[in-house]
Write a protein that holds these residues in place. Structure first.
Motif, PDB file in Angstrom:
ATOM      1  N   PHE A 113       0.835  -1.197   0.000  1.00  0.00           N
ATOM      2  CA  PHE A 113       0.000   0.000   0.000  1.00  0.00           C
ATOM      3  C   PHE A 113       0.872   1.249   0.000  1.00  0.00           C
ATOM      4  N   GLU A 114       1.913   1.243   0.821  1.00  0.00           N
ATOM      5  CA  GLU A 114       2.819   2.387   0.856  1.00  0.00           C
ATOM      6  C   GLU A 114       3.620   2.489  -0.436  1.00  0.00           C
ATOM      7  N   GLU A 115       4.075   1.357  -0.952  1.00  0.00           N
ATOM      8  CA  GLU A 115       4.914   1.362  -2.147  1.00  0.00           C
ATOM      9  C   GLU A 115       4.155   1.855  -3.376  1.00  0.00           C
ATOM     10  N   PHE A 116       2.842   1.549  -3.444  1.00  0.00           N
ATOM     11  CA  PHE A 116       2.073   1.864  -4.639  1.00  0.00           C
ATOM     12  C   PHE A 116       1.148   3.067  -4.469  1.00  0.00           C
ATOM     13  N   ARG A 117       1.321   3.851  -3.418  1.00  0.00           N
ATOM     14  CA  ARG A 117       0.430   4.998  -3.191  1.00  0.00           C
ATOM     15  C   ARG A 117       0.330   5.916  -4.416  1.00  0.00           C
ATOM     16  N   GLU A 118       1.439   6.063  -5.109  1.00  0.00           N
ATOM     17  CA  GLU A 118       1.444   6.945  -6.268  1.00  0.00           C
ATOM     18  C   GLU A 118       0.464   6.470  -7.342  1.00  0.00           C
ATOM     19  N   TYR A 119       0.231   5.168  -7.403  1.00  0.00           N
ATOM     20  CA  TYR A 119      -0.735   4.618  -8.351  1.00  0.00           C
ATOM     21  C   TYR A 119      -2.121   5.213  -8.106  1.00  0.00           C
ATOM     22  N   GLY A 120      -2.553   5.258  -6.859  1.00  0.00           N
ATOM     23  CA  GLY A 120      -3.861   5.818  -6.542  1.00  0.00           C
ATOM     24  C   GLY A 120      -3.944   7.296  -6.861  1.00  0.00           C
ATOM     25  N   ARG A 121      -2.881   8.042  -6.531  1.00  0.00           N
ATOM     26  CA  ARG A 121      -2.898   9.484  -6.787  1.00  0.00           C
ATOM     27  C   ARG A 121      -2.947   9.787  -8.282  1.00  0.00           C
ATOM     28  N   LEU A 122      -2.110   9.099  -9.064  1.00  0.00           N
ATOM     29  CA  LEU A 122      -2.040   9.399 -10.493  1.00  0.00           C
ATOM     30  C   LEU A 122      -3.274   8.903 -11.238  1.00  0.00           C
ATOM     31  N   LYS A 123      -3.701   7.676 -10.963  1.00  0.00           N
ATOM     32  CA  LYS A 123      -4.867   7.144 -11.651  1.00  0.00           C
ATOM     33  C   LYS A 123      -6.106   7.994 -11.388  1.00  0.00           C
ATOM     34  N   SER A 124      -6.240   8.485 -10.164  1.00  0.00           N
ATOM     35  CA  SER A 124      -7.430   9.266  -9.840  1.00  0.00           C
ATOM     36  C   SER A 124      -7.456  10.584 -10.595  1.00  0.00           C
ATOM     37  N   ILE A 125      -6.302  11.226 -10.801  1.00  0.00           N
ATOM     38  CA  ILE A 125      -6.329  12.483 -11.548  1.00  0.00           C
ATOM     39  C   ILE A 125      -6.617  12.225 -13.023  1.00  0.00           C
ATOM     40  N   GLY A 126      -6.418  10.982 -13.480  1.00  0.00           N
ATOM     41  CA  GLY A 126      -6.813  10.632 -14.835  1.00  0.00           C
ATOM     42  C   GLY A 126      -8.301  10.352 -14.961  1.00  0.00           C
ATOM     43  N   TYR A 127      -8.877   9.680 -13.955  1.00  0.00           N
ATOM     44  CA  TYR A 127     -10.286   9.269 -14.017  1.00  0.00           C
ATOM     45  C   TYR A 127     -11.256  10.361 -13.577  1.00  0.00           C
ATOM     46  N   LEU A 128     -10.929  11.069 -12.483  1.00  0.00           N
ATOM     47  CA  LEU A 128     -11.923  11.923 -11.845  1.00  0.00           C
ATOM     48  C   LEU A 128     -12.488  13.020 -12.732  1.00  0.00           C
ATOM     49  N   PRO A 129     -11.698  13.683 -13.585  1.00  0.00           N
ATOM     50  CA  PRO A 129     -12.306  14.720 -14.425  1.00  0.00           C
ATOM     51  C   PRO A 129     -13.467  14.209 -15.277  1.00  0.00           C
ATOM     52  N   THR A 130     -13.430  12.926 -15.630  1.00  0.00           N
ATOM     53  CA  THR A 130     -14.524  12.353 -16.423  1.00  0.00           C
ATOM     54  C   THR A 130     -15.629  11.807 -15.535  1.00  0.00           C
ATOM     55  N   VAL A 131     -15.282  11.017 -14.519  1.00  0.00           N
ATOM     56  CA  VAL A 131     -16.330  10.352 -13.741  1.00  0.00           C
ATOM     57  C   VAL A 131     -17.110  11.338 -12.869  1.00  0.00           C
ATOM     58  N   LEU A 132     -16.537  12.511 -12.606  1.00  0.00           N
ATOM     59  CA  LEU A 132     -17.245  13.501 -11.793  1.00  0.00           C
ATOM     60  C   LEU A 132     -18.108  14.451 -12.622  1.00  0.00           C
ATOM     61  N   GLU A 133     -18.191  14.219 -13.927  1.00  0.00           N
ATOM     62  CA  GLU A 133     -18.992  15.125 -14.754  1.00  0.00           C
ATOM     63  C   GLU A 133     -20.460  15.125 -14.353  1.00  0.00           C
ATOM     64  N   GLY A 134     -20.890  14.077 -13.639  1.00  0.00           N
ATOM     65  CA  GLY A 134     -22.259  14.063 -13.138  1.00  0.00           C
ATOM     66  C   GLY A 134     -22.532  15.160 -12.130  1.00  0.00           C
ATOM     67  N   LEU A 135     -21.490  15.794 -11.596  1.00  0.00           N
ATOM     68  CA  LEU A 135     -21.662  16.893 -10.646  1.00  0.00           C
ATOM     69  C   LEU A 135     -21.821  18.242 -11.349  1.00  0.00           C
ATOM     70  N   VAL A 136     -21.584  18.259 -12.650  1.00  0.00           N
ATOM     71  CA  VAL A 136     -21.661  19.505 -13.419  1.00  0.00           C
ATOM     72  C   VAL A 136     -23.071  19.653 -13.986  1.00  0.00           C
ATOM     73  N   PRO A 137     -23.690  20.833 -13.872  1.00  0.00           N
ATOM     74  CA  PRO A 137     -25.018  21.016 -14.467  1.00  0.00           C
ATOM     75  C   PRO A 137     -25.010  20.619 -15.940  1.00  0.00           C
ATOM     76  N   ARG A 138     -26.037  19.897 -16.336  1.00  0.00           N
ATOM     77  CA  ARG A 138     -26.062  19.340 -17.688  1.00  0.00           C
ATOM     78  C   ARG A 138     -25.887  20.420 -18.759  1.00  0.00           C
ATOM     79  N   GLU A 139     -26.480  21.583 -18.529  1.00  0.00           N
ATOM     80  CA  GLU A 139     -26.394  22.633 -19.555  1.00  0.00           C
ATOM     81  C   GLU A 139     -24.988  23.206 -19.673  1.00  0.00           C
ATOM     82  N   GLN A 140     -24.138  22.938 -18.674  1.00  0.00           N
ATOM     83  CA  GLN A 140     -22.767  23.441 -18.710  1.00  0.00           C
ATOM     84  C   GLN A 140     -21.785  22.453 -19.340  1.00  0.00           C
ATOM     85  N   LEU A 141     -22.232  21.222 -19.551  1.00  0.00           N
ATOM     86  CA  LEU A 141     -21.348  20.208 -20.118  1.00  0.00           C
ATOM     87  C   LEU A 141     -21.125  20.464 -21.599  1.00  0.00           C
TER      88      LEU A 141
END
Length: 425
Positions: free
Chosen positions: A349-377
């Motif tokens: 878990f300690e050795e691979f922490r960077e995996y979680g940090r980097l992968k999340s910055i790749g995924y989150l901009p897309t998977v969180l689009e549900g938080l953006v008002p539809r008319e703004q997408l």
């Protein structure tokens, strides 16, 4: 598409009998774009006469996409091959390794068809007909809000079964003549890393460009002048992370889901004495990204995609202990102590922490689009591949201005990543 013969074949497997009559069937398209772009999704409802009575039986159908983008990129074929192999071939073996009442936490597959099985080959007819787990009271969460402790524990209980079954299957194949065949088939199916642009370096370097651009726009005084140096550091980090997504010689490896975000989990609930719904079980869907890697990668990706940083900082060790205890319910004490001790889990878990940090910055901009008002997408990208492989930094910045909830999660994730790279001074 889906034929009557397909439906009858699925019913035969579902009922374990040929003695039934299919009276009628219908299917409808799922319109929710959040189900993902790596497939076309349908719900099939059938009405059958079986053992003298009428029954309604539902299936979830997934067909490979056929867009020009996917065919040109030559990526989807391998995704779908991997998913068919996992649902139809691996999942029953993994399920058989668990205790009778402990089910492998994915929908059962009643019909599968990959391109290799078709004569002549047909992209349009690749198909999975799966159990409709909504009939078992499993449901998707309605939004992409961070999970609380009760939901995290429910996910980890199921993830422990998912991973423990791999350890058990590996033990059962020792000395078994089938083991070499299974290993070779799995190797061929999971060879997709060099074909897989979603986890490949093109996608990773695009994530780095997008983050560097967005960071320079969000924190102009900090990063506008330093954008190029930030990009260099991010690219170096992605190279390290990409090297982590393979089987390890140091740690135990299991079949990992590798795509654990909110819409790939379905929860079932029971009411507690106070009448409040409590999550009790989880099934995982969308198995196209499965990998044979250390289980820590699933844990890190899940926590970074589905929880807030403060929650992770406060609970990560307790959650690891909880997950490890759950693993121990399915594997022997000897296996737990020799192949998967808690000290090894902590170390990885300690050795691979960077995996979680980097992968999340790749995924989150897309998977969180549900938080953006539809008319703004932005309007949907005309070309999926082009949309995923371009600098999306300005789009991320616009969405941050359009949604406070989106901005909070994105800024938190980006800052944590920059701190880990010693770039947040």
């Amino acid at each position: 598409m889906i034929s009557r013969k397909d439906v009858e074949s699925a019913l035969q497997n579902y009922l374990a009998s040929q003695d039934f009559s299919l009276e009628k069937y219908e299917f409808r398209t799922f319109s929710d774009g959040n189900l993902g772009f790596m497939g076309r999704h349908f719900k099939i409802t059938t009405w059958v006469t079986f053992e003298g009575s009428s029954r309604q039986i539902d299936f979830f159908a997934k067909l490979a996409p056929t867009s020009r983008t996917h065919q040109t990129a030559r990526t989807t074929s391998n995704y779908f091959t991997k998913e068919v192999f996992t649902y139809a071939y691996l999942a029953p073996k993994l399920d058989a390794c668990l205790l009778p009442r402990a089910k492998f936490p994915v929908p059962r597959c009643f019909l599968s068809r990959d391109a290799a099985a078709l004569t002549p080959p047909s992209e349009d007819r690749r198909l999975l007909l799966l159990e409709d787990v909504s009939r078992l009271n499993f449901r998707l969460l309605e939004d992409v809000q961070p999970l609380d402790l009760a939901h995290c524990r429910a996910v980890l209980r199921s993830l422990a079964r998912f991973h423990a079954s791999s350890l058990l299957l590996q033990e059962s194949l020792v000395g078994d003549g089938e083991s070499n065949t299974l290993r070779e088939v799995a190797k061929e199916v999971f060879r997709s890393d060099f074909l897989n642009w979603m986890s490949g370096m093109n996608w990773a370097f695009n994530c780095a460009r997008s983050m560097a651009t967005a960071a320079a726009l969000i924190w102009t005084e900090r990063f506008d002048a330093a954008k190029e140096s930030v990009l260099i550091k991010l690219n170096e980090a992605w190279e390290r992370v990409y090297a982590m997504a393979y089987a390890s010689d140091k740690y135990a490896n299991v079949l990992c889901h590798a795509d654990l975000w909110i819409n790939n989990m379905m929860f079932s609930y029971e009411k507690n004495p106070e009448g409040k719904e409590v999550p009790v079980d989880v099934v995982f869907v969308d198995l196209q990204f499965v990998h044979y890697t250390p289980p820590t990668l699933d844990l890190l990706l899940f926590l970074h995609l589905c929880t807030r940083r403060e929650f992770r900082d406060e609970n990560w060790r307790d959650l690891l202990e909880y997950y490890h205890t759950e693993i121990g319910k399915y594997v022997s004490t000897k296996t737990l102590e020799t192949r998967f001790p808690f000290t090894s889990l902590l170390e990885s878990f300690e050795e691979f922490r960077e995996y979680g940090r980097l992968k999340s910055i790749g995924y989150l901009p897309t998977v969180l689009e549900g938080l953006v008002p539809r008319e703004q997408l932005d309007e949907q990208e005309p070309d999926v591949l082009e949309g995923m492989l371009k600098d999306r930094g300005h789009q991320i910045f616009r969405y941050c201005k359009a949604s406070e909830a989106y901005r909070t999660r994105i800024e938190e994730s980006f800052q944590e990543c920059l701190e880990g790279l010693n770039l947040w001074i």
